[in-house]
Enzyme design. Structure first.
Site, short mmCIF file in Angstrom:
data_model
loop_
_atom_site.label_atom_id
_atom_site.label_comp_id
_atom_site.label_asym_id
_atom_site.label_seq_id
_atom_site.Cartn_x
_atom_site.Cartn_y
_atom_site.Cartn_z
N SER A 45 -39.67 10.69 20.12
CA SER A 45 -39.41 9.29 20.44
C SER A 45 -40.09 8.37 19.42
O SER A 45 -39.57 7.30 19.12
CB SER A 45 -39.87 8.96 21.86
OG SER A 45 -41.26 9.12 22.00
N GLU A 46 -41.24 8.79 18.88
CA GLU A 46 -41.90 7.98 17.84
C GLU A 46 -42.52 8.86 16.76
O GLU A 46 -43.07 9.93 17.06
CB GLU A 46 -43.03 7.13 18.43
CG GLU A 46 -42.63 6.22 19.56
CD GLU A 46 -41.81 5.04 19.15
OE1 GLU A 46 -41.76 4.73 17.93
OE2 GLU A 46 -41.21 4.41 20.05
N THR A 47 -42.44 8.38 15.54
CA THR A 47 -43.23 8.92 14.43
C THR A 47 -44.07 7.77 13.88
O THR A 47 -43.54 6.70 13.60
CB THR A 47 -42.33 9.50 13.33
OG1 THR A 47 -41.59 10.62 13.88
CG2 THR A 47 -43.15 10.00 12.15
#
Length: 286
Positions: A45-47
């Site tokens: 969902s996030e980097t």
């Protein structure tokens, strides 16, 4: 080129629960398009990308860094769990010697500090205002069908819609709700809503959780996010007012699940604390 990369499960102390984020440590500036390519490749969902702000900065000794967050689809202005994961990489992997870290971000300066076995994030607190039901009726119906809705609020700063289900529903109802977030995209095309929060009141007598939530952001390419710091920057404001409490314990009821300790401050900000588990260390090579 090689870039150190880590996967960290945030808002949990157990591997393979909480919310996973990838964290990249950038020794040098990265070509702009590579941020998105890496985030798409990681498919979490996030980097997060931590960068040095000036020559001579050091991941072990410096206390201030740049921080950006990307979903598989685009850059976002705030991500709590990936900030927690970034602080964990600096504190626990890089053994950063500072008691407080400052991140320069699209949402201003965010601070992270260690308190015992938790990392505490200092985040903006966002007010959610009463929302006319007619404008968002189709979206709410796509999310919860004919369930009883007790309150609807909108946070213009974050473009998040908060939908509180009736107090007659318990945590198990929220957890068991089958949500097809893909349908949200046809129900809401105006650009007004970029994230949908479903929430129910908890059992705050005794030591239970004060409130429960789930969070969906298909407009950002995230059908359901496991544990969401930025959503709690909205939820904290709402439930603090509803419950008359500044200190709260929250649980996000995704399949992976995660717990957040909340402290609403008098300066318009909120401290959100969580634990982390580092599950992968490696290098991107390209």
């Amino acid at each position: 080129m090689q870039i150190p990369i880590f996967t960290v499960d945030a808002f949990t102390n157990r591997p393979f629960s909480g919310n996973p984020a990838a964290v990249c440590l950038l020794e040098n500036d990265l070509d702009e398009d590579l941020h998105q390519k890496i985030a798409t490749e990681m498919n979490l969902s996030e980097t997060a990308f931590i960068r040095k702000l000036k020559p001579g900065d050091d991941f072990t000794k410096s206390s201030c860094f740049g921080l950006r967050w990307f979903t598989p689809a685009n850059e976002v202005p705030l991500c709590g769990h990936a900030t927690l994961a970034s602080a964990a990489v600096l504190f626990h992997v890089q053994k950063n010697t500072n008691s407080v870290l400052t991140f320069v971000t699209l949402s201003g300066e965010l601070k992270a500090r260690q308190v015992k076995d938790h990392i505490v994030l200092d985040l903006p607190l966002y007010t959610a205002y009463p929302q006319e039901l007619k404008e968002v009726e189709e979206l709410i119906k796509a999310a919860v069908g004919d369930m009883i809705v007790q309150d609807v609020r909108y946070s213009p700063d974050t473009k998040k819609l908060l939908v509180r289900l009736s107090d007659t529903y318990e945590r198990s109802v929220l957890e068991g709700l089958k949500v097809n977030a893909q349908r949200f995209l046809s129900a809401e095309k105006t650009g007004k809503v970029k994230g949908l929060i479903l929430t129910v009141k908890g059992n705050s007598s005794g030591k239970g959780h004060d409130f429960y939530s789930r969070y969906f952001a298909p407009w950002y390419g995230v059908l359901e996010d496991p544990v969401t710091g930025s959503a709690h920057a909205v939820l904290s404001s709402y439930w603090s007012e509803q419950l008359g409490k500044k200190e709260m314990l929250a649980f996000q009821c995704s399949r992976r699940g995660g717990e957040l300790k909340i402290s609403v401050r008098s300066d318009g900000r909120v401290d959100i604390a969580g634990q982390t588990a580092v599950v992968l260390k490696g290098n991107l090579t390209f």
